[in-house]
Scaffold this motif. Structure first.
Motif, PDB file in Angstrom:
ATOM      1  N   SER A  34      -0.138   7.410   0.951  1.00  0.00           N
ATOM      2  CA  SER A  34       0.025   8.830   0.644  1.00  0.00           C
ATOM      3  C   SER A  34      -1.280   9.407   0.102  1.00  0.00           C
ATOM      4  CB  SER A  34       1.085   9.034  -0.428  1.00  0.00           C
ATOM      5  OG  SER A  34       2.337   9.057   0.134  1.00  0.00           O
ATOM      6  N   GLY A  35      -1.917   8.611  -0.774  1.00  0.00           N
ATOM      7  CA  GLY A  35      -3.183   9.044  -1.365  1.00  0.00           C
ATOM      8  C   GLY A  35      -4.223   9.302  -0.294  1.00  0.00           C
ATOM      9  N   MET A  36      -4.265   8.425   0.703  1.00  0.00           N
ATOM     10  CA  MET A  36      -5.218   8.603   1.797  1.00  0.00           C
ATOM     11  C   MET A  36      -4.916   9.872   2.575  1.00  0.00           C
ATOM     12  SD  MET A  36      -6.060   5.225   3.854  1.00  0.00           S
ATOM     13  CE  MET A  36      -6.708   3.914   2.899  1.00  0.00           C
ATOM     14  N   GLU A  37      -3.635  10.079   2.844  1.00  0.00           N
ATOM     15  CA  GLU A  37      -3.252  11.306   3.570  1.00  0.00           C
ATOM     16  C   GLU A  37      -3.697  12.536   2.811  1.00  0.00           C
ATOM     17  OE1 GLU A  37       0.771  11.824   4.763  1.00  0.00           O
ATOM     18  OE2 GLU A  37       0.807   9.924   5.841  1.00  0.00           O
ATOM     19  N   MET A  38      -3.545  12.495   1.475  1.00  0.00           N
ATOM     20  CA  MET A  38      -3.946  13.658   0.680  1.00  0.00           C
ATOM     21  C   MET A  38      -5.463  13.801   0.608  1.00  0.00           C
ATOM     22  SD  MET A  38      -1.443  15.530  -0.091  1.00  0.00           S
ATOM     23  CE  MET A  38      -2.292  16.646  -1.185  1.00  0.00           C
ATOM     24  N   MET A  39      -6.181  12.715   0.913  1.00  0.00           N
ATOM     25  CA  MET A  39      -7.648  12.824   0.984  1.00  0.00           C
ATOM     26  C   MET A  39      -8.081  13.197   2.399  1.00  0.00           C
ATOM     27  SD  MET A  39      -9.283   9.762  -1.250  1.00  0.00           S
ATOM     28  CE  MET A  39      -8.084   8.481  -1.052  1.00  0.00           C
ATOM     29  N   SER A  72       0.534   6.718 -10.033  1.00  0.00           N
ATOM     30  CA  SER A  72       0.031   5.349 -10.123  1.00  0.00           C
ATOM     31  C   SER A  72      -1.496   5.298 -10.022  1.00  0.00           C
ATOM     32  CB  SER A  72       0.637   4.522  -8.993  1.00  0.00           C
ATOM     33  OG  SER A  72       0.306   5.121  -7.762  1.00  0.00           O
ATOM     34  N   ARG A 103      -6.672  19.897   3.139  1.00  0.00           N
ATOM     35  CA  ARG A 103      -6.510  18.821   2.149  1.00  0.00           C
ATOM     36  C   ARG A 103      -7.847  18.367   1.571  1.00  0.00           C
ATOM     37  NH1 ARG A 103      -2.102  14.938   5.016  1.00  0.00           N
ATOM     38  NH2 ARG A 103      -0.240  16.165   4.576  1.00  0.00           N
ATOM     39  N   ALA A 139      -3.038   5.426  -7.319  1.00  0.00           N
ATOM     40  CA  ALA A 139      -3.169   5.197  -5.871  1.00  0.00           C
ATOM     41  C   ALA A 139      -4.581   4.770  -5.470  1.00  0.00           C
ATOM     42  CB  ALA A 139      -2.744   6.447  -5.083  1.00  0.00           C
ATOM     43  N   LEU A 140      -5.219   3.966  -6.333  1.00  0.00           N
ATOM     44  CA  LEU A 140      -6.547   3.454  -5.970  1.00  0.00           C
ATOM     45  C   LEU A 140      -6.394   2.384  -4.899  1.00  0.00           C
ATOM     46  CD1 LEU A 140      -8.166   3.097  -9.508  1.00  0.00           C
ATOM     47  CD2 LEU A 140      -8.499   4.929  -7.865  1.00  0.00           C
ATOM     48  N   LEU A 141      -7.392   2.278  -4.045  1.00  0.00           N
ATOM     49  CA  LEU A 141      -7.337   1.248  -3.003  1.00  0.00           C
ATOM     50  C   LEU A 141      -7.675  -0.087  -3.665  1.00  0.00           C
ATOM     51  CD1 LEU A 141      -9.140   3.385  -0.334  1.00  0.00           C
ATOM     52  CD2 LEU A 141      -6.731   2.786  -0.367  1.00  0.00           C
ATOM     53  N   MET A 160       0.849  -1.208   0.000  1.00  0.00           N
ATOM     54  CA  MET A 160       0.000   0.000   0.000  1.00  0.00           C
ATOM     55  C   MET A 160       0.877   1.247   0.000  1.00  0.00           C
ATOM     56  SD  MET A 160      -3.148  -0.807   2.555  1.00  0.00           S
ATOM     57  CE  MET A 160      -4.302   0.410   1.999  1.00  0.00           C
ATOM     58  N   TYR A 175      -5.633  18.862   7.561  1.00  0.00           N
ATOM     59  CA  TYR A 175      -6.569  17.905   6.990  1.00  0.00           C
ATOM     60  C   TYR A 175      -7.785  18.614   6.400  1.00  0.00           C
ATOM     61  CZ  TYR A 175      -4.334  13.467   8.155  1.00  0.00           C
ATOM     62  OH  TYR A 175      -3.491  12.377   8.161  1.00  0.00           O
ATOM     63  N   HIS A 228     -15.744  11.390   4.998  1.00  0.00           N
ATOM     64  CA  HIS A 228     -15.827  12.788   5.434  1.00  0.00           C
ATOM     65  C   HIS A 228     -17.227  13.362   5.539  1.00  0.00           C
ATOM     66  CE1 HIS A 228     -11.605  13.281   5.546  1.00  0.00           C
ATOM     67  NE2 HIS A 228     -11.421  13.076   4.265  1.00  0.00           N
ATOM     68  N   PRO A 258      -4.075   7.391   7.590  1.00  0.00           N
ATOM     69  CA  PRO A 258      -3.945   5.947   7.326  1.00  0.00           C
ATOM     70  C   PRO A 258      -3.729   5.124   8.582  1.00  0.00           C
ATOM     71  CG  PRO A 258      -2.049   7.156   6.446  1.00  0.00           C
ATOM     72  CD  PRO A 258      -3.020   8.178   6.945  1.00  0.00           C
ATOM     73  N   THR A 316       2.575   1.536  -3.523  1.00  0.00           N
ATOM     74  CA  THR A 316       1.670   1.978  -4.586  1.00  0.00           C
ATOM     75  C   THR A 316       0.983   3.299  -4.229  1.00  0.00           C
ATOM     76  OG1 THR A 316      -0.014   0.545  -3.643  1.00  0.00           O
ATOM     77  CG2 THR A 316       1.190  -0.327  -5.514  1.00  0.00           C
ATOM     78  N   GLU A 317       1.544   4.001  -3.276  1.00  0.00           N
ATOM     79  CA  GLU A 317       1.103   5.347  -2.866  1.00  0.00           C
ATOM     80  C   GLU A 317      -0.324   5.399  -2.315  1.00  0.00           C
ATOM     81  OE1 GLU A 317       2.050   7.284  -6.663  1.00  0.00           O
ATOM     82  OE2 GLU A 317       3.530   8.460  -5.585  1.00  0.00           O
ATOM     83  N   GLN A 318      -0.847   4.217  -1.916  1.00  0.00           N
ATOM     84  CA  GLN A 318      -2.213   4.242  -1.380  1.00  0.00           C
ATOM     85  C   GLN A 318      -2.268   4.978  -0.048  1.00  0.00           C
ATOM     86  OE1 GLN A 318      -4.465   0.469  -1.670  1.00  0.00           O
ATOM     87  NE2 GLN A 318      -2.838  -0.260  -2.960  1.00  0.00           N
ATOM     88  N   GLN A 354       2.888  17.137   2.867  1.00  0.00           N
ATOM     89  CA  GLN A 354       3.415  15.811   3.241  1.00  0.00           C
ATOM     90  C   GLN A 354       4.904  15.878   3.532  1.00  0.00           C
ATOM     91  OE1 GLN A 354       1.855  13.292  -0.059  1.00  0.00           O
ATOM     92  NE2 GLN A 354       0.816  12.225   1.588  1.00  0.00           N
ATOM     93  N   ARG A 413     -12.281  10.310  -8.134  1.00  0.00           N
ATOM     94  CA  ARG A 413     -12.152  10.308  -6.672  1.00  0.00           C
ATOM     95  C   ARG A 413     -11.621  11.661  -6.179  1.00  0.00           C
ATOM     96  NH1 ARG A 413      -8.190   6.086  -3.782  1.00  0.00           N
ATOM     97  NH2 ARG A 413      -6.665   7.524  -4.627  1.00  0.00           N
ATOM     98  N   PHE A 455      -2.225  10.867  -8.153  1.00  0.00           N
ATOM     99  CA  PHE A 455      -0.883  10.274  -8.117  1.00  0.00           C
ATOM    100  C   PHE A 455      -0.578   9.602  -9.454  1.00  0.00           C
ATOM    101  CE2 PHE A 455      -1.749  10.855  -3.712  1.00  0.00           C
ATOM    102  CZ  PHE A 455      -0.506  11.053  -3.128  1.00  0.00           C
TER     103      PHE A 455
END
Lengths: 260, 275
Positions: A129-134, B96, B87, B98-100, A122, B84, B116, A138, A125-127, B60, B160, B94
């Motif tokens: 980091s992605g969560m932090e940016m959302m 990649s 943000r 960065a999908l879950l 995770m 937050y 949220h 995490p 694959t920046e998941q 970050q 997203r 990202f």
């Protein structure tokens, strides 16, 4: 010689820095548990993947360990004409030591390595980091539910391991080797103490669950985000968990059963 | 360079930013401005710290020196809760995607809404379908991330990123590794989303043609400094040889084809030493 001390100093410093990071990570994880409690679904999903999916390996291993204990115990006890005490021997070994320790080792290999690989990937694959940016933490969303699930699953799996092991011992002892069934169970019932044996074993498994989950999650979170980094982190999880479990087992045994 | 006239119209302002990794200075006292409602591109060769800049804007990473303000707030002075909150108004795409990976497309887009907001599932459903419709993937809502192509994954990540209706989106190399059709779709989408949703977009990229096509303003960065900046037309006419080499993709120029090394002949004739 100088180089040796330089290297020693550098690796000591790295280890202490890592320990500091791990402690900070643990504190964050523990504080995140409060936000997991109102969302039981998050916990349930993790209990399934950490606990329920470890069910098979734990039951099968428990059965075989119990059967081997039955065999070995019978050969030794029969030399002294004490085959009737097989039940107490199997149960005490399992409940006090083998249940918590072997379960924790299997747990580290099955669930711990999976947790490290999952979190490490995770990260790669920046998941995370992605969560932090959302604006989603995490640690609270991903780490804390997994930690809590590991912490809850371990004592349950260890108890299951011991219970199945006792049945395995009985299958071999009474079914195969002719030990009296009544003696197997009644001796166990008389000699195994609920607090001294069972509760102490459960406490051990709770501590092992805490440590193994911490190591597995931290190694994943701290992994270098490459395929090699994740693979090394997974190996470290299994090795460090095994050392911690065995080392802690000695300390806990000395503390719990020292006065017997 | 005079970037100090930051106006009301500036959404993101980077001032005298210095940032290093170890001994390697990534940014050396650079200043940039990103205007509201515009698409601003940061271009430069790989390894110039373009992604690092986005992470600095998103809070970050912390700069060694300098300030970054987003919508009047100094990103690195904010408390965690305030950061937050900020943000939530920023989307980031990202490289990649960065999908879950344990959730399907629908749940990925619904994820920030569920985390949220307290919207009902039926409202979330409508919102998710609207966002997916905007990126053309409403029909793919049940697919898992591993069933998506690279371009589709980025479009889902875009859906997203706009789920919470942010004021700006940060794009990290959105065109890298895409086939021409996906690239065309992404170019179109970035432009369309920026216009229809009134967003501010910051694109980090080294895909010259595609980025110049949609950017309102371009900063070209190399070796920790801003080499040039201006509209795409101005950059194309840049007097800097380096910028000319970068924009035209010439193999040799101020950036040499060869990595610095000792004389070729000396190297070949030197014996006894193994690399």
């Amino acid at each position: 010689m100088m180089q040796f001390f330089q290297r020693l100093g550098a690796s000591t410093r790295t280890s202490f820095t890592k320990l500091g990071r791990a402690t900070y990570f643990l504190l964050q994880t523990l504080s995140g548990i409060l936000s997991v409690l109102p969302r039981p679904r998050l916990l349930m999903n993790q209990l399934f993947s950490v606990g329920v999916l470890s069910f098979l390996i734990i039951t099968i291993s428990g059965l075989f360990v119990g059967m081997v204990l039955g065999l070995q115990g019978f050969y030794i006890l029969s030399d002294f004409g004490a085959e009737e005490s097989l039940g107490i021997m199997v149960a005490a070994s399992l409940v006090r030591e083998l249940g918590p320790v072997v379960t924790a080792l299997l747990f580290a290999g099955r669930a711990g390595s999976a947790l490290t690989a999952e979190i490490g990937l995770m990260k790669a694959t920046e998941q995370l980091s992605g969560m932090e940016m959302m604006a989603i933490d995490p640690i609270r969303r991903i780490i804390s539910p997994r930690f809590l699930a590991g912490f809850i699953s371990m004592p349950l799996l260890a108890s299951l391991f011991s219970a199945i092991g006792i049945i395995g011992g009985q299958l071999v002892g009474t079914g195969l080797l002719g030990v009296d069934d009544g003696a197997y169970w009644s001796q166990m019932q008389n000699q195994i103490d609920f607090y001294d044996d069972i509760i102490n074993g459960v406490i051990k498994s709770i501590i092992f669950g805490f440590v193994t989950s911490w190591i597995a999650l931290f190694e994943g979170y701290d992994a270098i985000p490459t395929s090699e980094g994740v693979s090394r982190a997974t190996t470290r999880t299994v090795v460090n968990s095994a050392f911690s479990i065995l080392g802690l087992d000695f300390i806990l045994t000395a503390l719990m059963f020292g006065d017997d | 360079m005079d970037n100090s006239n930051s106006s009301q119209n500036t959404l993101v302002s980077v001032r005298n930013l210095t940032f290093s990794r170890g001994n390697n200075k990534i940014f050396d006292d650079i200043s940039l401005d990103f205007e509201r409602g515009k698409i601003t591109a940061i271009m430069g060769p790989s390894g110039t710290g373009k992604t690092t800049l986005l992470k600095l804007i998103g809070g970050q990473l912390y700069p060694e020196q300098g300030t970054i303000t987003v919508d009047g707030q100094n990103v690195h002075r904010l408390r965690r809760k305030e950061l937050y909150e900020l943000r939530k108004r920023m989307g980031m795409l990202f490289q990649s995607g960065a999908l879950l990976t344990d959730m399907n497309v629908y749940d990925n887009v619904a994820f920030p809404l569920r985390e949220h907001t307290h919207l009902t599932e039926s409202m979330i459903r409508s919102l998710v379908l609207m966002k997916l419709q905007a990126v053309g993937l409403r029909g793919a809502h049940q697919l898992m991330p591993n069933e998506l192509s690279g371009g589709m994954a980025r479009r889902v990540a875009m859906a997203r990123a706009i789920a919470l209706d942010p004021m700006m989106i940060l794009y990290d190399e959105p065109f890298t590794g895409q086939d021409p059709i996906s690239m065309g779709v992404l170019v179109l989408l970035i432009k369309a989303l920026n216009e229809t949703l009134g967003l501010t977009s910051i694109i980090v990229s080294h895909d010259v043609q595609e980025t110049a096509q949609i950017a309102d303003y371009i900063y070209v960065i190399s070796n920790g400094k801003v080499v040039d900046h201006g509209t795409p037309a101005q950059i194309e006419q840049s007097s800097s040889e380096w910028v000319q080499q970068f924009m035209k993709g010439a193999a040799d120029g101020p950036v040499h084809f060869h990595y610095p090394a000792k004389e070729y002949v000396d190297d070949l004739l030197s014996t006894g030493k193994r690399y």
